[in-house]
Design a protein around this motif. Structure first.
Motif, PDB file in Angstrom:
ATOM      1  N   ASN A  32     -29.764  13.051 -25.400  1.00 12.09           N
ATOM      2  CA  ASN A  32     -29.351  13.213 -26.684  1.00 12.09           C
ATOM      3  C   ASN A  32     -29.616  14.576 -27.051  1.00 12.09           C
ATOM      4  O   ASN A  32     -28.073  14.488 -28.214  1.00 12.09           O
ATOM      5  CB  ASN A  32     -30.353  12.414 -27.599  1.00 12.09           C
ATOM      6  CG  ASN A  32     -30.263  10.792 -26.882  1.00 12.09           C
ATOM      7  OD1 ASN A  32     -28.900  10.098 -25.954  1.00 12.09           O
ATOM      8  ND2 ASN A  32     -31.762  10.037 -26.653  1.00 12.09           N
ATOM      9  N   GLN A  33     -30.423  15.310 -26.744  1.00 10.31           N
ATOM     10  CA  GLN A  33     -30.384  16.968 -27.851  1.00 10.31           C
ATOM     11  C   GLN A  33     -28.960  17.207 -27.718  1.00 10.31           C
ATOM     12  O   GLN A  33     -28.333  18.077 -28.812  1.00 10.31           O
ATOM     13  CB  GLN A  33     -31.107  16.873 -27.417  1.00 10.31           C
ATOM     14  CG  GLN A  33     -32.776  16.790 -27.905  1.00 10.31           C
ATOM     15  CD  GLN A  33     -33.877  17.289 -27.925  1.00 10.31           C
ATOM     16  OE1 GLN A  33     -33.631  17.650 -27.038  1.00 10.31           O
ATOM     17  NE2 GLN A  33     -34.749  17.364 -28.537  1.00 10.31           N
ATOM     18  N   PHE A  38     -24.208  19.518 -29.330  1.00  8.23           N
ATOM     19  CA  PHE A  38     -22.506  19.710 -28.483  1.00  8.23           C
ATOM     20  C   PHE A  38     -21.420  19.275 -30.013  1.00  8.23           C
ATOM     21  O   PHE A  38     -20.227  19.429 -30.014  1.00  8.23           O
ATOM     22  CB  PHE A  38     -21.362  19.987 -27.027  1.00  8.23           C
ATOM     23  CG  PHE A  38     -22.485  20.939 -26.576  1.00  8.23           C
ATOM     24  CD1 PHE A  38     -22.713  22.047 -26.859  1.00  8.23           C
ATOM     25  CD2 PHE A  38     -22.934  20.223 -25.917  1.00  8.23           C
ATOM     26  CE1 PHE A  38     -22.642  23.033 -25.650  1.00  8.23           C
ATOM     27  CE2 PHE A  38     -23.985  21.360 -24.536  1.00  8.23           C
ATOM     28  CZ  PHE A  38     -23.630  22.795 -24.649  1.00  8.23           C
ATOM     29  N   GLY A  39     -21.624  18.018 -30.233  1.00  2.00           N
ATOM     30  CA  GLY A  39     -20.940  17.240 -31.565  1.00  2.00           C
ATOM     31  C   GLY A  39     -20.367  16.488 -30.213  1.00  2.00           C
ATOM     32  O   GLY A  39     -19.011  16.257 -30.820  1.00  2.00           O
ATOM     33  N   GLY A  56     -14.962  15.141 -20.910  1.00  3.55           N
ATOM     34  CA  GLY A  56     -15.707  16.532 -22.172  1.00  3.55           C
ATOM     35  C   GLY A  56     -16.799  16.194 -21.119  1.00  3.55           C
ATOM     36  O   GLY A  56     -17.504  17.619 -20.772  1.00  3.55           O
ATOM     37  N   GLY A  57     -17.724  15.196 -21.193  1.00  2.00           N
ATOM     38  CA  GLY A  57     -18.686  15.357 -20.195  1.00  2.00           C
ATOM     39  C   GLY A  57     -18.681  16.633 -18.888  1.00  2.00           C
ATOM     40  O   GLY A  57     -19.292  17.498 -18.356  1.00  2.00           O
TER      41      GLY A  57
END
Length: 303
Positions: A32-33, A38-39, A56-57
């Motif tokens: 989550n952080q 990274f947004g 994107g991940g």
């Protein structure tokens, strides 16, 4: 990044937690952080099927895996430097000592450790300490003169000063020479930082004063000036030959008075741990006979 890669590899937080031996909530918080930092969304969360990387991940995952690999390679490199005596080592030597011992130290060390690459540098005491502080050299071959608090010094040999005289000087036939007797004689002073102070303090210890007629910052020039009759000088390091650079005989005599010798040794920056090659150099030189020697032929192959 390790948590990200583990989840990407395993597909579930539970399996990633088991692999890394950390709690599942810790991994969830880390993911989550990262997404907040990274947004972007890194994973698609499917309750029954676990987590799968978003496009994107996937790109972030690939880059994180590369970075972690590079970090592991740095650790391997550090361990290699610590454990194996090979690779480059930079040696500095006091300018008065360098012509006498540095090449011999290098040849002996490289013969013992063929994977070592030794580079040599020369300077006065202040320059050597400056080069150590800037990590331009790993080790300095020098004397125990005015050592900074962040320098570790390891002694090799004690060298008492000797009087250097023209071969035809009346005192050249004596077994030793008194500094008091030399007081009216002209002196050629080796005028280098710290060395100069040591030689002058030697006269103070003998309760006398030198009559300084000439100064030179190069030991070879000092030897030539003495050979040509411009005075005597004091030296600590010499060779088993007694010629000046231009081939004139010189005489070297012990000082009669009790004076403090200089300690020749190896200096490094103070550190908790040395690299393997620096440790190997210390151990190797400590086992050598460091007194100057003459060799008729250098130890190299004829091309």
């Amino acid at each position: 990044m390790e948590y990200l890669v583990a989840v990407g590899d395993e597909g579930t937080i539970a399996m990633a937690a088991q692999r890394l031996n950390v709690s599942s909530p810790s991994i969830s918080t880390a993911i989550n952080q990262l997404e907040g930092h990274f947004g972007i969304q890194l994973f698609v969360r499917r309750h029954a099927q676990g987590l799968s990387l978003t496009p994107g991940g996937r790109r972030v995952y690939n880059e994180a895996k590369r970075i972690l690999g590079d970090a592991a390679a740095l650790n391997d490199l550090a361990n290699d430097i610590i454990d194996l005596p090979r690779g480059p080592i930079s040696i500095g030597a006091l300018s008065t000592i360098a012509p006498v011992v540095s090449a011999r130290f290098r040849r002996s060390f490289e013969d013992a450790f063929p994977d070592a690459q030794v580079s040599l540098h020369m300077g006065d005491q202040v320059e050597l300490f400056r080069m150590l502080g800037r990590a331009e050299i790993d080790v300095a071959i020098t004397y125990d003169m005015q050592l900074p608090v962040d320098i570790d010094f390891h002694p090799l040999i004690s060298l008492a000063p000797k009087v250097m005289l023209p071969i035809d000087h009346p005192m050249a036939e004596q077994s030793d020479v008194s500094l008091k007797a030399l007081e009216p004689e002209p002196m050629v002073l080796l005028d280098l930082p710290l060395s100069r102070d040591y030689f002058l303090s030697t006269f103070q210890m003998a309760n006398t004063q030198p009559n300084i007629a000439e100064r030179a910052t190069d030991l070879a020039l000092v030897r030539s000036l003495v050979a040509h009759g411009y005075g005597y000088s004091l030296v600590n390091i010499g060779t088993d030959h007694t010629l000046s650079p231009d081939g004139i005989e010189l005489a070297f005599k012990p000082v009669r008075e009790r004076v403090k010798p200089l300690m020749l040794g190896l200096a490094t920056m103070r550190a908790d741990q040395r690299s393997a090659i620096v440790t190997a150099f210390f151990d190797h030189v400590a086992g050598m006979d460091v007194t100057p020697k003459r060799r008729s032929k250098p130890n190299h192959q004829t091309l």
